[in-house]
Write a protein that holds these residues in place. Structure first.
Motif, PDB file in Angstrom:
ATOM      1  N   ALA A   1      -5.124   0.963  -2.834  1.00 32.64           N
ATOM      2  CA  ALA A   1      -4.599   0.306  -4.025  1.00 32.64           C
ATOM      3  C   ALA A   1      -3.158  -0.080  -3.728  1.00 32.64           C
TER       4      ALA A   1
ATOM      5  N   VAL B   1       1.079  -0.522  -4.867  1.00 35.49           N
ATOM      6  CA  VAL B   1       2.152   0.126  -5.614  1.00 35.49           C
ATOM      7  C   VAL B   1       3.358  -0.799  -5.671  1.00 35.49           C
TER       8      VAL B   1
ATOM      9  N   GLU C   1      -8.253  -4.207  -2.109  1.00 36.15           N
ATOM     10  CA  GLU C   1      -8.145  -2.805  -2.501  1.00 36.15           C
ATOM     11  C   GLU C   1      -8.683  -1.835  -1.455  1.00 36.15           C
TER      12      GLU C   1
ATOM     13  N   TYR D   1      -0.629   3.587  -8.875  1.00 39.65           N
ATOM     14  CA  TYR D   1      -1.460   2.533  -8.294  1.00 39.65           C
ATOM     15  C   TYR D   1      -1.792   1.458  -9.324  1.00 39.65           C
TER      16      TYR D   1
ATOM     17  N   SER E   1       0.851  -1.181   0.000  1.00 35.26           N
ATOM     18  CA  SER E   1       0.000   0.000   0.000  1.00 35.26           C
ATOM     19  C   SER E   1       0.891   1.237   0.000  1.00 35.26           C
ATOM     20  N   TRP E   2       0.358   2.341  -0.528  1.00 34.68           N
ATOM     21  CA  TRP E   2       1.095   3.604  -0.450  1.00 34.68           C
ATOM     22  C   TRP E   2       1.126   4.042   1.009  1.00 34.68           C
TER      23      TRP E   2
END
Length: 305
Positions: free
Chosen positions: A230, A232, A130, A123, A109-110
């Motif tokens: 989202a 990464v 998600e 993303y 995850s970011w």
């Protein structure tokens, strides 16, 4: 004197030309990958259906899941072979920081600290992981834990250096956090009663329940900020040329509609085509319906008699 000045100027010009030529020949990380013919990707294969091990296979073929398919696609986009290096989730991040691998694709995850310390891709689709982050419980504890206050003084497991660890720290501050290295170990700790709950992504929870009887999702879920919703890809800080190519590959995969089929295939491989979400509430409703049917049949028989 004039001759000395001219010679000095000529030397400066030669040095400048040499530096220019060197700069022109400087290779990017993408050039290095293409020359090596291999894209080296670190991942932690304990996060089905994103990345996990198919025990029926060996070598590189044993690593399967959505992120593995994505890694293969990026390698093909670069025109090179893929080499998976499996390691723990936190070790994956260390390997990228030390520039020991080209990138890590492992359901990231970011996060702000990651954005500061790594190059993070655009993303990409994360399927059932998600938007929802959940807690796994033993089935008998389903009604015991229904709100954050219920976890005060309770031991909650979360993977080291993960989004789930951050969420437990922020949203369950009174819980006793137990950091684990591998999700599979956390599942065993939960089953054995050494921890009372395990924080995981929703899609991962489905895969765990499909392969481990007696576990359910808590009715309470974490509040997940939009920036976490989202996944990464993580690259070494400064590898901007590689970042640009990866983003191109992600955009192409998205435009071609590959994400959905890849995720569906990963779910099937993880055994999710037969998975059902079980809860004590569901079972109680089923028992009540059966009792009502039996009572109705008994009444009909009595009336007929």
């Amino acid at each position: 004197m004039k001759k000395m000045i001219c010679m000095a100027l000529a030397l400066v010009m030669l040095l400048a030309l040499g530096c220019t030529a060197f700069a022109a020949e400087e290779k990017t990380e993408v050039d290095a990958i293409k020359e090596a013919g291999v894209l080296v990707v670190a991942l932690s294969p304990d996060f089905a259906p994103m990345e996990f091990v198919d025990s029926s296979k060996q070598g590189q073929d044993q690593y399967v899941g959505f992120d593995v398919t994505l890694a293969k696609y990026i390698a093909e986009y670069l025109g090179v072979e893929l080499e998976i290096q499996a390691m723990s989730f936190d070790a994956c991040q260390t390997a990228v920081a030390m520039d020991a691998v080209d990138m890590s694709i492992s359901g990231y995850s970011w996060k702000e600290d990651r954005a500061e310390n790594f190059e993070l891709s655009d993303y990409y689709y994360a399927g059932d992981n998600e938007t929802e982050q959940v807690l796994l419980l033993r089935e008998e504890d389903f009604e015991k834990f229904t709100k954050p206050e219920d976890f005060a003084g309770v031991t909650v497991g979360a993977q080291n250096a993960s989004l789930q660890q951050t969420l437990v720290e922020e949203q369950l501050p009174d819980a006793n956090l137990q950091v684990i290295g591998e999700i599979g170990v956390g599942v065993m700790e939960l089953q054995s009663g050494n921890i009372d709950a395990l924080a995981v992504a929703d899609g991962n929870a489905d895969a765990i329940m499909a392969n481990n009887a007696g576990l359910v999702k808590c009715s309470w879920e974490f509040d997940v900020a939009a920036e976490y919703e989202a996944n990464v890809i993580m690259m070494h800080k400064g590898d901007t040329a590689l970042l640009a190519v990866v983003n191109e590959a992600l955009a192409e995969a998205y435009e071609n509609g590959y994400y959905g089929p890849w995720y569906d295939e990963a779910k099937i491989a993880a055994g999710l085509e037969t998975a059902t979400e079980v809860s004590i509430a569901d079972e109680a409703e089923e028992v009540a319906e059966e009792a009502a049917e039996e009572a109705e049949e008994a009444a009909d028989e009595a009336a007929a008699g």
